[in-house]
Design an enzyme around this catalytic site. Sequence first.
Site, PDB file in Angstrom:
ATOM      1  N   TYR A 167      32.862 -29.785  26.194  1.00 37.82           N
ATOM      2  CA  TYR A 167      31.872 -29.563  27.264  1.00 37.82           C
ATOM      3  C   TYR A 167      31.084 -30.850  27.505  1.00 37.82           C
ATOM      4  O   TYR A 167      31.226 -31.482  28.516  1.00 37.82           O
ATOM      5  CB  TYR A 167      30.952 -28.404  26.893  1.00 37.82           C
ATOM      6  CG  TYR A 167      29.982 -28.038  27.996  1.00 37.82           C
ATOM      7  CD1 TYR A 167      30.405 -27.289  29.091  1.00 37.82           C
ATOM      8  CD2 TYR A 167      28.648 -28.442  27.955  1.00 37.82           C
ATOM      9  CE1 TYR A 167      29.524 -26.962  30.117  1.00 37.82           C
ATOM     10  CE2 TYR A 167      27.769 -28.122  28.973  1.00 37.82           C
ATOM     11  CZ  TYR A 167      28.217 -27.377  30.049  1.00 37.82           C
ATOM     12  OH  TYR A 167      27.337 -27.051  31.059  1.00 37.82           O
ATOM     13  N   SER A 247      33.209 -25.630  33.951  1.00 39.20           N
ATOM     14  CA  SER A 247      31.966 -26.062  34.581  1.00 39.20           C
ATOM     15  C   SER A 247      31.790 -27.564  34.356  1.00 39.20           C
ATOM     16  O   SER A 247      32.611 -28.358  34.819  1.00 39.20           O
ATOM     17  CB  SER A 247      30.803 -25.245  34.036  1.00 39.20           C
ATOM     18  OG  SER A 247      29.676 -25.352  34.866  1.00 39.20           O
TER      19      SER A 247
END
Length: 392
Positions: A167, A247
């Site tokens: 991430y 994301s």
Amino acid sequence: FTTTKDAPNSRVIAIDVTDPAPSRWHELIPEAEEALQDVSYVGGHLVAEYLKDAKSLVRVYRTNGTLVRDVELPGIGTAYGFEGRGDDPETFFLFTGFTTPMELWAYDVVTGEATLVRRPSVSIDPEDYVTEQVFYTSGDGTRIPMFLSHKKGIELDGSNPTLLYGYGGFNVSYTPRFLTSTVVWMEMGGVYALANIRGGGEYGEAWHLAGARLNKQNVFDDFIAAAEWLIASSYTSTPKLAIEGGSNGGLLVGACVNQRPDLFGAAVAEVGVLDMIRYHTQSANARNWSTDYGLSENEDDFRAQIAYSPYHNTAEGACYPPTLITTADHDDRVAPWHSFKYAAALQHAQGCDSPILLRTETRAGHSAGKPTWMRIDEAADVWAFLAWALDM
């Protein structure tokens, strides 16, 4: 109170509310090397939850700040909870790991005794799997932690299908947790790797800022170095290595695919931020992401963004690995046009036969709120794609 004033990793202070001037603050628990996540007052003690190398560390202190003990946790994983009343010595916490579903434990703050209250029944035996933590060196010499979870007894011969997840943003810490889909991957014979790259909060605010704005390239360098370590350590090889992120992690995957298309056997970019020059024009909410991304109307931010923006950095004629890009047409967090544009650009640039696929869900948003059947459908599509791409 907890505060990050003069303590990026946070500390615990006492304030007299009738005389709250900072000069009168009294430090109870000083800043530690580990990032403090939460603290509670229960059983006449302070229970402090830290992250140590991206896994939980819990310490019990007296109210004067004296350390009593470290809480003995069931293994490598994530623990949280420890709430209660100041005069009640019993508290509860939840514990989970890659192969440990969420367990409920009772804890006596005074004696230090932990008692298992409830363990979910699942159809796997955690003893069949192993979780370990390794450390590798990024391009600039920074030491990065990474978790590896897989069936016991695998051979380090470079043949293991491996999924590397990351991430790296917004001070978000990724710690071990139980996900059914991840366990399915390991049941299929896959190795699951989670790299705790810069940009997250695993080592406090300094770790976050080292992967933000003008430092964003560090995030991609850390992830690429994780892939190289897995190959050099014979866990896997390029044809057997896939990367995944969602994301901000979708941005991570897109940037790494562009920068090192030769390194990966497959890629899955989920609901990603992929046009860095125009991301902030989609909504007022998106403009808030400038804390990590900057704004393209600022010259320094623009120069950093244009250098890694996935949409703007595809190279015509390059051979990109099989790539699955996923989005949802009701995503109001990261607009689906990011995925549409990147998929089109990658398809146009692709110089070999590897497919560039776009999966668009028509009844969902960014990720939260999906019913179980929809999550199963999506996971099945991702695993089917990777099983094919990595020849499992």
